[in-house]
Design an enzyme around this catalytic site. Structure first.
Site, mmCIF file in Angstrom:
data_model
loop_
_atom_site.group_PDB
_atom_site.id
_atom_site.type_symbol
_atom_site.label_atom_id
_atom_site.label_comp_id
_atom_site.label_asym_id
_atom_site.label_seq_id
_atom_site.Cartn_x
_atom_site.Cartn_y
_atom_site.Cartn_z
ATOM 1 N N SER A 65 40.722 43.217 43.532
ATOM 2 C CA SER A 65 39.325 43.420 43.145
ATOM 3 C C SER A 65 39.131 42.866 41.739
ATOM 4 C CB SER A 65 38.978 44.913 43.178
ATOM 5 O OG SER A 65 37.649 45.122 42.776
ATOM 6 N N HIS A 66 38.268 41.870 41.618
ATOM 7 C CA HIS A 66 38.076 41.165 40.346
ATOM 8 C C HIS A 66 36.927 41.822 39.574
ATOM 9 C CE1 HIS A 66 37.955 36.983 38.211
ATOM 10 N NE2 HIS A 66 38.477 37.936 37.472
#
Length: 739
Positions: A65-66
């Site tokens: 998850s960026h």
């Protein structure tokens, strides 16, 4: 000069030594440890979950998850050095990230063109490893969802394992990718890395729990579970509240009502500690203490005070009537109830209080507690606002709720701290919400939807909460909404339809969406709210035993006529039901499922839930995972040996008379076992017109009620659900079948 050199050498030696320890402890290379050490110290990173991720058998895809610019540096430091990192343009070109990029293999990709699938499949088939950074969004749009499809396709073609990774706290760093108003910044935010067990796409599809789903949805659901895993459920309700206060600011106004105004996190927790110290003196550790209060700041203070003191908050449904309240008191072995004289007098609840006292409970009045608080108590609480009065155990009971009793005698449902926090975070992992929002909660806190979704969720996520005491004030609530300008509202179809009838067009114009549950949302209600207020009704499904949310639609993953898709972390299975061709009876398991029941025949004794829970609902699930409620198992009539859904009958009638309310009930029939009776507010309801409509709609003759009973109002419970017990009793009386 010598001293300075010695200091520098000592610092370098300490750095090298610490890096060596880190290298052996995390299984990374020395160069990785050198660059990871400062990040580890500054952000106090909890990273043990990455050990299992590193050891995942290749081929493997790490799906990260960026949330901030920091994730690539962390992953380049911690993942095996042969991993190919697929970076966005900003990360691929950032000058400060150059030392970390030297630790592994990186390529840049253009999100417009997704991925070059064939090249990546070849890398994976050669026992390779990929690290893919997906946008931090719980409701991906079409463009973002293309990335999930691409990754799922690559994983299927290469038979690669998927390892979702989430860095909890990263979105609150100064270099977060989220707007500052949605994620307050902290320079030294503590980080916690969560990584789920490696699974192939085939395994993800198999564990979905229903016959079919898409690979993209299976990956998306697994990705959401990583977000949920980033929550420390062992902190309990009080600990999670303190964490939220520190995250969003202790002075941040968080809860408000129509009488006493707004309270900040600090004032809320100070007040809870003051009340909690009094509750300690009048009850025992682990004892159930009743709360008989309306939606107002006082009910939140009392609940948190009891939880802080290690007591269990038993939420009394004062709309259920004196007999049901007395039954609740006995079932949960309640000896003390916290209430308000002003509320009891204004709501005319003297008979309810008398019944509770007769059942063995002593009433403690908030007004008297408030007047007796000393200055010293306030000062002590102010200094220790972030500390609970008693040790907190997330596995222990936190609240007791009582089932609605819409089909029989209410039962006491015991929910742990972990159940409540898990369900709130499951909802946060599915619906896009932020501190920019304001939630208007008119659903009573004694109802599970009003408690977890309408109260605990906003308090844990920094959403400003406005509590209103009664959902039945149909003319006042639209006016209040126009003044406070909420962006989110919770309700039921019954209440929402009533508000729309009395509201002016601009009253609910500030809403982004309305979350509706407890009963099916009629197409007419949905149409009115869309056309008049430009507000989308997001329909969900829950039950008290699940704390309560089970499934919900979202803005980007929604389908009218369904209750949405299962929440992250939950599993379901369908069991065949005789006479039901499509779908089956729904069974559930997950971290939000209750500890167990208390029943009137075994008062005060917890009867633990053993594994899966039978919801009693008949549902069908489509290939996208959207759940359609066919009806309650108890709400099927067996007519001449065939099962007929009473819920389906109501939908049939609703299509003919959409602006009226209807309840279908089953009564005994000597010839065919049972027959269906329609209780309706439609003054022009006619059996022949209904028969013709059913024929045109393709309904079987068994579905068409021949008995119609007209009423001014359909009986409802305090939660807004139709009271089918009362409706059936009314039908039996009218037809002379009561005996």
């Amino acid at each position: 000069m010598v001293l300075a050199s010695a200091i520098v050498l000592g610092f370098v030696a300490a750095w090298m030594l610490a890096s060596g320890v880190l290298m052996h402890g995390r299984g990374i290379r020395f160069r990785q440890a050198l660059l990871y050490l400062p990040l580890k110290l500054i952000y106090r990173i909890e990273d043990r979950a990455l050990i299992q991720a590193r050891d995942a058998e290749a081929p493997v895809i790490y799906v990260i998850s960026h949330q901030s610019r920091l994730e690539p540096a962390l992953m380049l430091s911690l993942l095996p050095d042969q991993t190919l990192h697929i970076l966005d343009d900003a990360s691929a070109q950032a000058f400060w990230l150059e030392p970390w990029r030297e630790l592994g293999r990186t390529i840049a990709f253009n999100a417009e063109h997704v991925f070059v699938s064939r090249r990546l499949v070849r890398v994976l088939r050669g026992k390779g490893r990929l690290a893919v950074y997906l946008p931090d969004t719980v409701e991906p749009d079409v463009k973002a969802f293309r990335l999930f499809r691409a990754v799922a396709r690559i994983a299927m073609q290469a038979d690669a394992r998927i390892v979702p990774i989430f860095v909890s706290g990263a979105r609150h760093l100064p270099f977060s990718l989220a707007p500052a108003e949605r994620a307050p910044r902290h320079w030294f935010q503590r980080l916690r890395i969560s990584a789920l067990a490696p699974m192939t796409m085939a395994e993800l599809l198999q564990r979905a729990g229903y016959s079919q789903t898409t690979t993209a949805n299976a990956l998306f659901d697994r990705f959401a579970e990583a977000r949920l895993a980033g929550t420390d459920l062992d902190r309990g309700v009080f600990g999670a509240m303190v964490d939220a206060a520190r995250r969003y600011g202790p002075s941040q106004p968080i809860v408000e009502d129509v009488v006493s105004g707004a309270l900040s996190y600090r004032k809320l927790l100070v007040g809870a500690r003051v009340l909690g110290s009094r509750f300690e003196a009048m009850s025992k550790q682990g004892e159930a203490v009743g709360i008989l209060l309306p939606n107002a700041n006082g009910v939140v203070l009392a609940m948190l005070g009891l939880i802080s003191a290690g007591r269990v908050a038993a939420m009394i449904n004062y709309t259920a009537g004196a007999a049901n309240v007395a039954s609740a008191v006995k079932t949960a072995a309640i000896t003390t109830i916290v209430s308000s004289r002003a509320f009891v007098q204004k709501a005319d609840l003297g008979d309810v209080v008398a019944a509770a006292e007769q059942a063995g409970a002593k009433i403690v009045w908030l007004e008297e507690l408030r007047d007796s608080v000393t200055t010293q108590e306030k000062l002590t609480a102010a200094l220790q606002w972030s500390r609970p009065l008693a040790p907190q155990d997330a596995s222990k009971p936190a609240v007791i709720l009582f089932t609605s009793g819409s089909e029989g005698t209410p039962k006491a449902v015991v929910l742990s701290h972990r159940n409540l926090v898990a369900n709130a975070m499951q909802a946060e992992a599915r619906i896009s919400i932020s501190p920019k929002d304001k939630l208007f909660n008119v659903l009573p806190v004694f109802h599970s939807f009003g408690l977890t979704g309408g109260t605990i969720l906003p308090l844990l996520t920094g959403i400003r909460l406005f509590l209103y005491p009664s959902p039945l004030h149909y003319k006042i609530i639209p006016d209040v909404a126009r003044k406070i300008r909420p962006t989110i509202m919770f309700g039921t179809d019954t209440f929402l339809a009533a508000y729309a009838r009395t509201a002016e067009d601009g009253d609910f114009s500030s809403l982004r969406f309305v979350v509706a549950g407890a009963e099916p949302v009629r197409a007419e209600t949905r149409r009115v709210w869309r056309s008049r207020f430009n507000a989308e009704i997001i329909e969900g499904f829950g039950l008290t035993e699940a704390a309560p949310v089970v499934a919900v639609n979202t803005a980007t993953h929604g389908r009218d006529g369904t209750v949405g898709r299962l929440l992250p972390g939950m599993r379901m299975r369908l069991e065949e039901v005789e006479g039901v061709a499509e779908g089956g009876q729904l069974w559930l398991t997950g971290p939000n499922l209750m500890m167990g029941y208390m029943t009137s025949d075994r008062p005060g004794e917890l009867q633990p839930l053993d594994g899966w829970h039978d919801t009693g609902d008949i549902v069908s699930v489509d290939r996208e995972g959207f759940i359609t409620i066919k009806g309650r198992a108890k709400r099927f009539a067996k007519i001449a040996g065939e099962m007929v859904s009473l819920g389906a009958v109501e939908m049939l009638v609703q299509a003919l008379w959409p602006e009226q309310r209807h309840a279908a009930v089953a009564v005994p029939d000597k010839r065919r076992g049972e027959r269906i009776v329609l209780v309706t507010t439609a003054g022009n309801a006619d059996a022949e017109a209904l028969r013709l409509h059913g024929k045109q709609a393709g309904a079987t003759e068994l579905m068409v009620p021949h008995d119609i009973i007209k009423v001014h109002e359909i009986p409802v419970l305090g939660s807004g659900k139709t009271d089918y017990v009362a409706a059936r009793r009314l039908a039996l009386d009218q037809l002379g079948l009561a005996a």
